[in-house]
Write a protein that holds these residues in place. Structure first.
Motif, mmCIF file in Angstrom:
data_model
loop_
_atom_site.group_PDB
_atom_site.id
_atom_site.type_symbol
_atom_site.label_atom_id
_atom_site.label_comp_id
_atom_site.label_asym_id
_atom_site.label_seq_id
_atom_site.Cartn_x
_atom_site.Cartn_y
_atom_site.Cartn_z
ATOM 1 N N ALA A 1 -6.493 44.273 -19.049
ATOM 2 C CA ALA A 1 -5.800 43.399 -20.063
ATOM 3 C C ALA A 1 -5.942 41.950 -19.832
ATOM 4 O O ALA A 1 -6.249 41.322 -21.004
ATOM 5 N N LEU A 2 -5.734 41.546 -18.691
ATOM 6 C CA LEU A 2 -5.662 40.255 -18.266
ATOM 7 C C LEU A 2 -7.153 39.708 -18.144
ATOM 8 O O LEU A 2 -7.169 38.339 -18.821
ATOM 9 N N LEU B 1 -7.106 35.805 -12.494
ATOM 10 C CA LEU B 1 -7.010 36.593 -14.045
ATOM 11 C C LEU B 1 -5.417 36.384 -14.475
ATOM 12 O O LEU B 1 -5.165 36.366 -15.567
ATOM 13 N N LEU B 2 -4.621 35.839 -13.444
ATOM 14 C CA LEU B 2 -3.268 35.614 -13.856
ATOM 15 C C LEU B 2 -3.089 34.238 -14.179
ATOM 16 O O LEU B 2 -2.015 33.598 -15.040
ATOM 17 N N TRP B 3 -3.902 33.418 -13.410
ATOM 18 C CA TRP B 3 -3.634 31.982 -13.637
ATOM 19 C C TRP B 3 -3.769 31.288 -15.097
ATOM 20 O O TRP B 3 -4.327 32.254 -15.916
ATOM 21 N N ARG C 1 -1.005 32.790 -17.734
ATOM 22 C CA ARG C 1 -0.929 34.251 -18.422
ATOM 23 C C ARG C 1 0.259 34.861 -17.668
ATOM 24 O O ARG C 1 0.623 34.443 -16.589
ATOM 25 N N SER C 2 0.891 35.795 -18.351
ATOM 26 C CA SER C 2 2.050 36.719 -17.915
ATOM 27 C C SER C 2 2.126 38.122 -18.085
ATOM 28 O O SER C 2 1.480 38.558 -18.825
ATOM 29 N N VAL C 3 2.574 38.759 -16.946
ATOM 30 C CA VAL C 3 2.668 40.276 -17.331
ATOM 31 C C VAL C 3 4.325 40.575 -17.367
ATOM 32 O O VAL C 3 4.905 40.096 -16.298
ATOM 33 N N VAL C 4 4.619 41.080 -18.613
ATOM 34 C CA VAL C 4 6.235 41.678 -18.498
ATOM 35 C C VAL C 4 6.295 43.220 -18.900
ATOM 36 O O VAL C 4 5.351 43.745 -19.118
ATOM 37 N N SER C 5 7.620 43.577 -18.561
ATOM 38 C CA SER C 5 7.783 44.983 -18.863
ATOM 39 C C SER C 5 8.801 44.961 -20.176
ATOM 40 O O SER C 5 9.732 44.086 -20.154
#
Length: 331
Positions: free
Chosen positions: A242-243, A269-271, A274-278
């Protein structure tokens, strides 16, 4: 009463006949009209979540009719139709509860996990956590209302976490939650991009029929970069996937209570923020918002119904990806 009971992980549920229970103070007894099956139920039965004290009756997307009212309960009446969600109790006094984040309560009790749930003909529920369904159409089919109580509620919280500015939205795992949130997102003026199991042409066609702009396999690239993505599939390798398809500053939301391990992936990919959350559980405020939305924007709820005795078959169909929409037990 009849109940499908989990006595040990990795074993089939067993039909038991029990005495009809009486509600205690602050509780309601409901006659179950329908109980949708959530992937969390599958995680419990398959031993992927730490098991509470067994035996337990799973099921936390319950539509029922009030049959008996315990002492001290106000605001409910015999014959009323109510919903019972995953969050069955919060302590009300920890810092999270006091901050209005009861979904993160330090001492929660979850329906079908800590207390018996809706894979049964009757259920006892804490009245304060039963959701009034009067906003929904009086003639609405209980089987089509049941998925709103988790697939809908967790989907709604996940959609809010994606952000109001996410106009191009990716949905990974086009099952019960995604098929509802696709409709919500479209009603909000967003574009939906559906990601399914690789090669699942039927599910991709289902997504397009609901209005998705694009539908493809989970590791395919859509024609444009996305503003956000929500992962309903409990597959950790989809996080870096997804990233790869979201724009700078975008958010990837993990909507499940359980997920396989997320593999290592390159920092690039995160730079670029971008963020990943739950997303965890739900609040009663989420329920109030979503049920109001559902009352003003009627949703097509696709279900496959099963009699109570076929709960194991329904779980097997969900596990194998044979359900279009949601599986629902109808006692």
């Amino acid at each position: 009463m009849r109940a499908m009971v989990l006595n040990a992980a990795l074993l089939p549920l067993e039909l038991e006949r029990r005495n009809i229970p009486q509600p205690g103070p602050g509780e309601l007894r409901l006659r179950v009209l329908a109980c949708a099956i959530c992937r969390t139920d599958l995680h419990i039965v398959d031993g992927e979540l730490p098991l509470p004290l067994l035996p337990i009756v799973p099921g936390h997307e319950i539509v029922g009719v009030v049959e008996a009212i315990g002492a001290g309960v106000t605001g409910h009446r015999i014959g009323e139709r109510v919903g019972v969600p995953w969050l069955g109790h919060s302590c009300g006094c920890c810092n999270f509860c006091l901050e209005g984040r009861e979904n993160l309560c330090d001492a929660p009790r979850f329906t079908g996990y800590h207390r018996d749930g809706g894979f049964a003909s009757h259920v006892i529920a804490e009245a304060a956590f039963c959701l009034p369904l009067a906003l929904l159409h009086a003639d609405a089919d209980a089987a089509r209302m049941a998925p709103l109580l988790c697939a809908g509620l967790i989907g709604w919280r996940s959609l809010k976490a994606a952000g109001d500015d996410a106009r191009r939205l990716g949905l990974y795992g086009f099952g019960a939650a995604a098929h509802l949130m696709a409709q919500v997102a479209l009603a909000q003026g967003r574009e939906v991009f559906a990601f399914t199991r690789p090669g699942d042409l039927a599910e991709q066609a289902f997504a397009r029929n609901l209005g998705a702009t694009w539908a493809g396999g989970s590791h395919e690239r859509p024609p444009v970069l996305l503003d956000a993505a929500i992962l309903f599939a409990p597959v950790g390798e989809l996080v870096p996937a997804a990233l790869r398809v979201v724009r700078k500053g975008a958010r990837v939301v993990c909507g499940g209570i359980h997920m396989s391990d997320i593999p290592a992936f390159p920092y690039r990919l995160l730079w670029q923020e971008r963020s990943v959350v739950s997303v965890a559980n739900l609040t009663r405020a989420d329920a109030k918002e979503f049920l109001y939305f559902a009352s003003t924007h009627p949703l097509q709820v696709h279900v496959k119904t099963y009699p109570l005795i076929q709960a194991n078959e329904a779980l097997a169909d969900l596990r194998a990806g044979r359900i279009e929409g949601a599986a629902v037990l109808v006692p």
